[in-house]
Design a protein around this motif. Structure first.
Motif, PDB file in Angstrom:
ATOM      1  N   ASP A 135       0.824  -1.224   0.000  1.00 43.11           N
ATOM      2  CA  ASP A 135       0.000   0.000   0.000  1.00 43.11           C
ATOM      3  C   ASP A 135       0.852   1.265   0.000  1.00 43.11           C
ATOM      4  O   ASP A 135       0.558   2.242   0.710  1.00 43.11           O
ATOM      5  CB  ASP A 135      -0.944   0.028   1.211  1.00 43.11           C
ATOM      6  CG  ASP A 135      -2.246  -0.717   0.949  1.00 43.11           C
ATOM      7  OD1 ASP A 135      -2.462  -1.128  -0.201  1.00 43.11           O
ATOM      8  OD2 ASP A 135      -3.029  -0.886   1.893  1.00 43.11           O
ATOM      9  N   GLU A 137       2.449   4.827  -0.961  1.00 42.81           N
ATOM     10  CA  GLU A 137       2.035   6.083  -1.570  1.00 42.81           C
ATOM     11  C   GLU A 137       3.247   6.705  -2.247  1.00 42.81           C
ATOM     12  O   GLU A 137       4.373   6.564  -1.767  1.00 42.81           O
ATOM     13  CB  GLU A 137       1.486   7.056  -0.526  1.00 42.81           C
ATOM     14  CG  GLU A 137       0.141   6.675   0.026  1.00 42.81           C
ATOM     15  CD  GLU A 137      -0.467   7.777   0.878  1.00 42.81           C
ATOM     16  OE1 GLU A 137       0.292   8.629   1.384  1.00 42.81           O
ATOM     17  OE2 GLU A 137      -1.700   7.787   1.033  1.00 42.81           O
ATOM     18  N   ARG A 148       0.669  13.707  -2.931  1.00 42.21           N
ATOM     19  CA  ARG A 148       0.792  12.283  -2.635  1.00 42.21           C
ATOM     20  C   ARG A 148      -0.449  11.555  -3.113  1.00 42.21           C
ATOM     21  O   ARG A 148      -1.561  12.057  -2.969  1.00 42.21           O
ATOM     22  CB  ARG A 148       0.981  12.060  -1.130  1.00 42.21           C
ATOM     23  CG  ARG A 148       2.401  12.270  -0.672  1.00 42.21           C
ATOM     24  CD  ARG A 148       2.538  12.230   0.829  1.00 42.21           C
ATOM     25  NE  ARG A 148       2.224  10.938   1.423  1.00 42.21           N
ATOM     26  CZ  ARG A 148       2.631  10.557   2.641  1.00 42.21           C
ATOM     27  NH1 ARG A 148       3.376  11.381   3.356  1.00 42.21           N
ATOM     28  NH2 ARG A 148       2.296   9.393   3.132  1.00 42.21           N
ATOM     29  N   PRO A 150      -1.956   7.221  -3.918  1.00 41.75           N
ATOM     30  CA  PRO A 150      -1.623   5.804  -3.851  1.00 41.75           C
ATOM     31  C   PRO A 150      -0.770   5.392  -5.048  1.00 41.75           C
ATOM     32  O   PRO A 150      -1.079   5.780  -6.186  1.00 41.75           O
ATOM     33  CB  PRO A 150      -2.994   5.126  -3.883  1.00 41.75           C
ATOM     34  CG  PRO A 150      -3.946   6.155  -3.382  1.00 41.75           C
ATOM     35  CD  PRO A 150      -3.410   7.458  -3.868  1.00 41.75           C
ATOM     36  N   TYR A 151       0.281   4.632  -4.782  1.00 44.64           N
ATOM     37  CA  TYR A 151       1.115   4.188  -5.899  1.00 44.64           C
ATOM     38  C   TYR A 151       0.302   3.385  -6.903  1.00 44.64           C
ATOM     39  O   TYR A 151       0.587   3.404  -8.104  1.00 44.64           O
ATOM     40  CB  TYR A 151       2.297   3.364  -5.379  1.00 44.64           C
ATOM     41  CG  TYR A 151       3.114   2.748  -6.490  1.00 44.64           C
ATOM     42  CD1 TYR A 151       3.660   3.548  -7.489  1.00 44.64           C
ATOM     43  CD2 TYR A 151       3.309   1.375  -6.562  1.00 44.64           C
ATOM     44  CE1 TYR A 151       4.399   2.997  -8.530  1.00 44.64           C
ATOM     45  CE2 TYR A 151       4.035   0.818  -7.587  1.00 44.64           C
ATOM     46  CZ  TYR A 151       4.566   1.627  -8.571  1.00 44.64           C
ATOM     47  OH  TYR A 151       5.280   1.072  -9.603  1.00 44.64           O
ATOM     48  N   ALA A 152      -0.746   2.709  -6.459  1.00 45.41           N
ATOM     49  CA  ALA A 152      -1.595   1.928  -7.364  1.00 45.41           C
ATOM     50  C   ALA A 152      -2.246   2.791  -8.439  1.00 45.41           C
ATOM     51  O   ALA A 152      -2.701   2.277  -9.468  1.00 45.41           O
ATOM     52  CB  ALA A 152      -2.665   1.191  -6.564  1.00 45.41           C
ATOM     53  N   GLU A 153      -2.293   4.116  -8.237  1.00 52.53           N
ATOM     54  CA  GLU A 153      -2.904   5.018  -9.216  1.00 52.53           C
ATOM     55  C   GLU A 153      -1.875   5.696 -10.112  1.00 52.53           C
ATOM     56  O   GLU A 153      -2.246   6.517 -10.966  1.00 52.53           O
ATOM     57  CB  GLU A 153      -3.726   6.085  -8.486  1.00 52.53           C
ATOM     58  CG  GLU A 153      -4.869   5.518  -7.660  1.00 52.53           C
ATOM     59  CD  GLU A 153      -5.598   6.580  -6.859  1.00 52.53           C
ATOM     60  OE1 GLU A 153      -5.273   7.790  -7.028  1.00 52.53           O
ATOM     61  OE2 GLU A 153      -6.471   6.227  -6.049  1.00 52.53           O
ATOM     62  N   ARG A 216      -3.785  -8.638  -0.462  1.00 53.61           N
ATOM     63  CA  ARG A 216      -3.331  -7.801  -1.574  1.00 53.61           C
ATOM     64  C   ARG A 216      -2.479  -8.667  -2.492  1.00 53.61           C
ATOM     65  O   ARG A 216      -1.575  -9.359  -2.022  1.00 53.61           O
ATOM     66  CB  ARG A 216      -2.513  -6.609  -1.074  1.00 53.61           C
ATOM     67  CG  ARG A 216      -3.330  -5.596  -0.288  1.00 53.61           C
ATOM     68  CD  ARG A 216      -2.432  -4.616   0.460  1.00 53.61           C
ATOM     69  NE  ARG A 216      -3.220  -3.732   1.302  1.00 53.61           N
ATOM     70  CZ  ARG A 216      -3.718  -4.082   2.499  1.00 53.61           C
ATOM     71  NH1 ARG A 216      -3.470  -5.292   2.990  1.00 53.61           N
ATOM     72  NH2 ARG A 216      -4.430  -3.236   3.207  1.00 53.61           N
ATOM     73  N   ARG A 228      -2.304  -4.235  -9.424  1.00 56.77           N
ATOM     74  CA  ARG A 228      -2.977  -4.969  -8.370  1.00 56.77           C
ATOM     75  C   ARG A 228      -3.987  -5.907  -9.029  1.00 56.77           C
ATOM     76  O   ARG A 228      -4.676  -5.522  -9.988  1.00 56.77           O
ATOM     77  CB  ARG A 228      -3.718  -4.018  -7.438  1.00 56.77           C
ATOM     78  CG  ARG A 228      -2.910  -3.382  -6.341  1.00 56.77           C
ATOM     79  CD  ARG A 228      -2.730  -4.225  -5.105  1.00 56.77           C
ATOM     80  NE  ARG A 228      -3.961  -4.500  -4.394  1.00 56.77           N
ATOM     81  CZ  ARG A 228      -4.474  -3.734  -3.433  1.00 56.77           C
ATOM     82  NH1 ARG A 228      -3.854  -2.616  -3.074  1.00 56.77           N
ATOM     83  NH2 ARG A 228      -5.591  -4.064  -2.825  1.00 56.77           N
TER      84      ARG A 228
END
Length: 295
Positions: A135, A137, A148, A150-153, A216, A228
């Motif tokens: 998770d 950022e 900042r 989320p790295y997922a975005e 995850r 993900r």
């Protein structure tokens, strides 16, 4: 055709402020060099189209690992050698430390940086799956300020991201709350080291009394970007690890991934290896649960 250094302008940034000022003054003109382990390969092969190059190796403000009670911040200019050797990362984020040891040779690890690995945008990059399941950022900075998310975005598609032309990666922030999670990372490649990933799966999960309370999953080389595996997670979340649950998760994964055929592997091979790695991770969850019951 080999690259000709005379066709490029190369400067060394003197500070973070200097870097951001140049990026803002000439939007899109500068290509940043972090460790240079990817760009120099492209240059040697005559494939480096960027005309203006700015080295960040002298920007000390980007190289740091800061630890507090709740999180670890890793500067974009931090090398994988520094990450691999850091005690807190090894204890709290062992998947990231493990991935850092996969990146090329020791010499590569002492040059390649976390931000470079991310911004390069390769679907096969080693660090992103671990960052996704922790998770993380990502913090981006420009003269306009920092932000900042989320790295997922961060990744939008193949070699595409939300990074604006006047921004660079300042840091990755990882929350220190995975001590009790089961953790898994497996890379399949031609060799154990110095090989580009054919398939990689990372995972973290909490399991109690056979039920998965938190999970995850992330992958490399199974889509046009590091991803993900949300649908596969949903097939497992709040479920008992039964044969039916395993079958549903495998089906979800095979429907969710979109690997390609290339010189390293076929899409069919990648998909089935990924399903086998998922099954291996679920085996480790059952073993962890059994060990806790005995204890």
């Amino acid at each position: 055709m080999r690259g000709n250094p005379e066709t490029h302008e190369l400067i060394a940034a003197t500070s973070l402020a200097d870097t951001l000022a140049r990026l803002a003054e000439e939007l899109g003109a500068w290509t940043l060099i972090a460790g240079g382990t990817e760009l120099m390969v492209a240059h040697a092969a005559g494939r480096l189209s960027a005309q203006k190059l700015m080295s960040l190796s002298t920007v000390q403000e980007l190289s740091f690992i800061r630890v507090d009670a709740h999180s670890v911040a890793i500067g974009g200019g931090t090398t994988f050698g520094q990450i691999r050797r850091h005690a807190t990362i090894a204890s709290d984020f062992p998947l990231l430390a493990q991935a850092a040891g996969w990146i090329g040779s020791i010499a590569n690890q002492n040059r390649a940086t976390l931000a470079g690995n991310i911004v390069n945008g390769s679907p096969a990059a080693d660090a992103p799956p671990a960052l996704l399941v922790y998770d993380a950022e990502i913090e981006l900075i420009s003269l306009r300020g920092s932000r900042r998310l989320p790295y997922a975005e961060f990744h939008l598609g193949y070699k595409q991201s939300v990074l604006e032309r006047d921004e660079l990666v300042l840091a990755l922030h990882l929350p220190r709350r995975f001590e009790s999670h089961a953790k898994y990372l497996r890379k399949v490649g031609t060799r154990n080291a110095m090989a580009i990933t054919k398939v990689a799966i990372a995972a973290t999960a909490l399991i109690t009394e056979g039920r998965i309370l938190e999970i995850r999953l992330a992958a490399a080389s199974l889509a046009d970007r590091p991803v993900r595996l949300i649908a596969t997670e949903s097939a497992l979340l709040d479920k008992i690890l039964s044969t039916e649950t395993r079958t549903a998760a495998r089906t979800a994964l095979l429907n969710e991934v979109h690997p390609i055929d290339d010189i390293r592997s076929t899409a069919l091979y990648r998909a089935h290896v990924a399903a086998n790695l998922l099954n291996e991770f679920l085996d480790t969850l059952e073993q962890k649960q059994a060990a806790e019951l005995i204890a």
